[in-house]
Write a protein that holds these residues in place. Structure first.
Motif, PDB file in Angstrom:
ATOM      1  N   GLY A  10     -61.627-101.112 -21.265  1.00 40.53           N
ATOM      2  CA  GLY A  10     -60.754-101.527 -22.320  1.00 40.53           C
ATOM      3  C   GLY A  10     -61.488-102.172 -23.362  1.00 40.53           C
ATOM      4  O   GLY A  10     -62.840-101.811 -23.550  1.00 40.53           O
ATOM      5  N   LEU A  11     -60.814-102.816 -24.297  1.00 41.10           N
ATOM      6  CA  LEU A  11     -61.337-103.361 -25.722  1.00 41.10           C
ATOM      7  C   LEU A  11     -61.469-104.997 -25.011  1.00 41.10           C
ATOM      8  O   LEU A  11     -60.529-105.628 -24.843  1.00 41.10           O
ATOM      9  N   VAL A  12     -62.547-105.456 -25.477  1.00 41.78           N
ATOM     10  CA  VAL A  12     -62.889-107.043 -25.204  1.00 41.78           C
ATOM     11  C   VAL A  12     -63.972-107.292 -26.478  1.00 41.78           C
ATOM     12  O   VAL A  12     -64.707-106.743 -26.879  1.00 41.78           O
ATOM     13  N   GLN A  13     -63.887-108.519 -26.775  1.00 39.98           N
ATOM     14  CA  GLN A  13     -64.595-109.237 -27.771  1.00 39.98           C
ATOM     15  C   GLN A  13     -66.104-109.723 -27.097  1.00 39.98           C
ATOM     16  O   GLN A  13     -66.243-109.795 -25.780  1.00 39.98           O
ATOM     17  N   ALA A  14     -66.983-109.691 -28.123  1.00 41.50           N
ATOM     18  CA  ALA A  14     -68.283-109.876 -27.657  1.00 41.50           C
ATOM     19  C   ALA A  14     -68.248-111.245 -26.676  1.00 41.50           C
ATOM     20  O   ALA A  14     -67.530-112.214 -27.100  1.00 41.50           O
ATOM     21  N   GLY A  15     -69.243-111.357 -25.708  1.00 42.80           N
ATOM     22  CA  GLY A  15     -69.145-112.371 -24.922  1.00 42.80           C
ATOM     23  C   GLY A  15     -68.089-112.581 -23.777  1.00 42.80           C
ATOM     24  O   GLY A  15     -68.137-113.581 -22.963  1.00 42.80           O
ATOM     25  N   GLY A  16     -67.188-111.597 -23.867  1.00 39.48           N
ATOM     26  CA  GLY A  16     -65.980-111.568 -22.830  1.00 39.48           C
ATOM     27  C   GLY A  16     -66.592-110.705 -21.632  1.00 39.48           C
ATOM     28  O   GLY A  16     -67.800-110.679 -21.392  1.00 39.48           O
ATOM     29  N   SER A  17     -65.495-110.769 -20.559  1.00 35.59           N
ATOM     30  CA  SER A  17     -65.854-109.951 -19.400  1.00 35.59           C
ATOM     31  C   SER A  17     -64.719-108.910 -18.940  1.00 35.59           C
ATOM     32  O   SER A  17     -63.684-109.077 -19.424  1.00 35.59           O
ATOM     33  N   LEU A  18     -65.302-107.982 -18.264  1.00 35.90           N
ATOM     34  CA  LEU A  18     -64.570-106.733 -17.690  1.00 35.90           C
ATOM     35  C   LEU A  18     -64.958-106.932 -16.333  1.00 35.90           C
ATOM     36  O   LEU A  18     -66.235-106.847 -15.770  1.00 35.90           O
ATOM     37  N   ARG A  19     -64.123-106.325 -15.475  1.00 31.06           N
ATOM     38  CA  ARG A  19     -64.242-105.855 -14.008  1.00 31.06           C
ATOM     39  C   ARG A  19     -63.980-104.259 -13.878  1.00 31.06           C
ATOM     40  O   ARG A  19     -62.727-104.139 -13.916  1.00 31.06           O
ATOM     41  N   LEU A  20     -65.049-103.466 -13.844  1.00 28.86           N
ATOM     42  CA  LEU A  20     -64.711-101.991 -13.519  1.00 28.86           C
ATOM     43  C   LEU A  20     -64.517-101.846 -11.910  1.00 28.86           C
ATOM     44  O   LEU A  20     -65.449-102.298 -11.143  1.00 28.86           O
TER      45      LEU A  20
END
Length: 124
Positions: A10-20
């Motif tokens: 997805g789309l996230v701002q710098a510094g954020g997190s994602l879990r694939l």
């Protein structure tokens, strides 16, 4: 035969997190070491992370060490990539791959099966 399906991009701002997540079909998931790769526009596909069949060993590309964590749940036939402190340069399509032992796991040729990829976009 192993089929792999990635999700969680997805789309996230710098510094954020994602879990694939990468869900695998079949009963032989635990036989395969698993890897994550990524490919940015105009660039070659590059190694991101690798995990052994039993989760006993992991390895990361230098660029993601300390920010990304690979894990797997063999009971759920799923491998994960937790991505923290994301940077714009992490923007790419992320692929999971399954490989039998042997060879160099940072190389694409080590892997027998690939997913279709999931887009990760990090905005600045």
């Amino acid at each position: 035969q192993v089929q792999l399906v990635e999700s969680g991009g997805g789309l996230v701002q710098a510094g954020g997190s994602l879990r694939l997540s990468c869900a695998a079909s079949g009963r032989t998931f635990s036989r395969y070491a698993m890897g994550w790769f990524r490919q940015a526009p105009g660039k070659e596909r590059e190694f991101v992370a690798w995990i052994s069949r039993s989760s006993g060993t992991t390895s990361y590309a230098y660029s993601v060490t300390g920010r990304f964590t690979i894990s797997r749940d063999n009971a759920k036939n799923t491998v994960y990539l937790q991505m923290n402190s994301l940077k714009p340069e992490d923007t790419a399509v992320y692929y999971c791959a399954a490989g039998l032992s042997g060879g160099t796991y940072t190389n694409i040729g080590y892997y027998n099966y690939w997913g279709q990829g999931t887009q990760v976009t990090v905005s600045s």
